[in-house]
Design an enzyme around this catalytic site. Sequence first.
Site, mmCIF file in Angstrom:
data_model
loop_
_atom_site.group_PDB
_atom_site.id
_atom_site.type_symbol
_atom_site.label_atom_id
_atom_site.label_comp_id
_atom_site.label_asym_id
_atom_site.label_seq_id
_atom_site.Cartn_x
_atom_site.Cartn_y
_atom_site.Cartn_z
ATOM 1 N N HIS A 264 -51.209 -43.812 16.207
ATOM 2 C CA HIS A 264 -50.314 -44.679 15.435
ATOM 3 C C HIS A 264 -51.057 -45.432 14.312
ATOM 4 C CE1 HIS A 264 -47.175 -44.025 18.433
ATOM 5 N NE2 HIS A 264 -47.860 -44.612 19.391
HETATM 6 O O1 RIB Z 1 -45.541 -48.368 18.221
HETATM 7 C C1 RIB Z 1 -46.927 -48.300 18.044
HETATM 8 C C2 RIB Z 1 -47.475 -49.608 17.579
HETATM 9 O O2 RIB Z 1 -47.275 -50.604 18.563
HETATM 10 C C3 RIB Z 1 -48.996 -49.570 17.349
HETATM 11 O O3 RIB Z 1 -49.331 -50.455 16.322
HETATM 12 C C4 RIB Z 1 -49.557 -50.062 18.653
HETATM 13 O O4 RIB Z 1 -50.823 -50.697 18.490
HETATM 14 C C5 RIB Z 1 -48.522 -51.090 19.051
HETATM 15 O O5 RIB Z 1 -48.848 -52.291 18.372
#
Ligand code: RIB
Length: 350
Positions: A264
Amino acid sequence: MKRLGRYSVFVVCWFICAAAGMSAAADARKIILDTDPGADDAIAILLALNSPELDVKALTVVAGNVVVEQGVKNALKLVSLAGRCEVPVARGASRPLVQKLVTAEFFHGANGLGNVELSAPACAADPRFAPDLILELIHQYPHEITLVPVGPLTNIALALRKDPSIVGLVKEVVLMGGSIAGGNATAAAEANIYNDPEAARAVFEAGWPLTMVGLNVTEKTLFTRADRNRLARSQGRENDFAVRVLDFLVDRASGLGAGGTPMHDPLAVGAVIDRSLITTRDMWVEVETRGEFTRGETVASRHNSSDRKVWRGDHYSIDGIEKVEPNVHVAVESDARRFIDLFISRLAGK
Ligand code: RIB
Ligand code: CA
C-alpha cells in the site's frame, strides 16, 4: 610530469562526479511523508530514505495504525536505523477530526512494526506540531513540496484549515488511500479514509493537484514470499529489518488467503519516485461522510458526469447529462513487478 597528468585527471574526475552528485541532489524531489507507522509505512519510509530521486524534508506522524506516541517512536527508530537524524520527525494529530481513533495493531503488530524490535532511537523528535511543520516547509519551498500522506489525512486537513493558501503552493499531493473497487476497513471504505472521513473530504475538495493511489492498485501490487527470499539474499541493517517486517506482513496476508502482502504505502512512494509505475485516469471523486454503510468511501465518477433531471409535474425526467470537472488523478493500474524490483534494488544491502 606523467604523475602530475594522472593526478590532474583524477582531480577533474572528482570535480565532475561531485558536481553530478550535487546536481542529482538538487534535482531530487522534495517530499513530506505523512505517516502512521505502521508496518507498510515503515517499508515506505525506508524506500523513501534510500531513493536518490527523493529529498525527504520531514516525516510527520499521525494517529492511525497505532497511537501517535507509538508512531513517533517508530518513526524515530526508522530514521535512526537509516542514520538519517537530519530528517525532522514531528508529532501530529492524536485523533481524527470528529470520530474516535481506530488503531490496527491486528495488521501491524502490537508495536506497529510487525513486532520487530529496534534499538532505542538515536534521533530526537522535532518539537514542532506536524501540521505547523508542514506549513513551514511549504512556505520555505513554494511550489516544490510534494505531500505524500500514507495514513489518515488529519494532519493535512489541519494544515489546510490553518492556512488554505498552501493549496496554490504545493507541487502535488500523492496519497495512499481510497479505492474505486471497494474497501478494506469496510465493504466500501479504505482504512486511511475510514479513519478520518472529514479530513479526507477536506483534502479531496481542496482543489490542489491530487493523485490517489488506492486499494484498486495496491492490492494488485503484492510482495510475495519469493520476493522476500530475494531481499533476504543480501544483508544490512535496513535490509534485514525490512525482511523481518515483510515476514510478518506476508504471514498475516497468507493467513487471510492472499498470495502476498499489498504494498500500500510503498507504492505511493514508488509513484513519486517513478510516475510511470502507475497509470492514472482523471475522475471526480467525493468522500462519503454520512452513509450508514458507506462512510469513508471514495465515490468516483468514472464518466465525470451525472444525469440532469427536470420536474414533470409529478415526477423527474432526465433531459441530459451534467459534466463534472475531475479533481483527482486516480491510479487505475500499476506495474507491480517493476515496482517490486525497484523496491528490492533500493533496500538490498542497506
Ligand atoms: O488501507 C491501507 C492503509 O491503511 C495503509 O496506509 C496502511 O498503513 C493503513 O494505514
Ligand atoms: Ca499507513
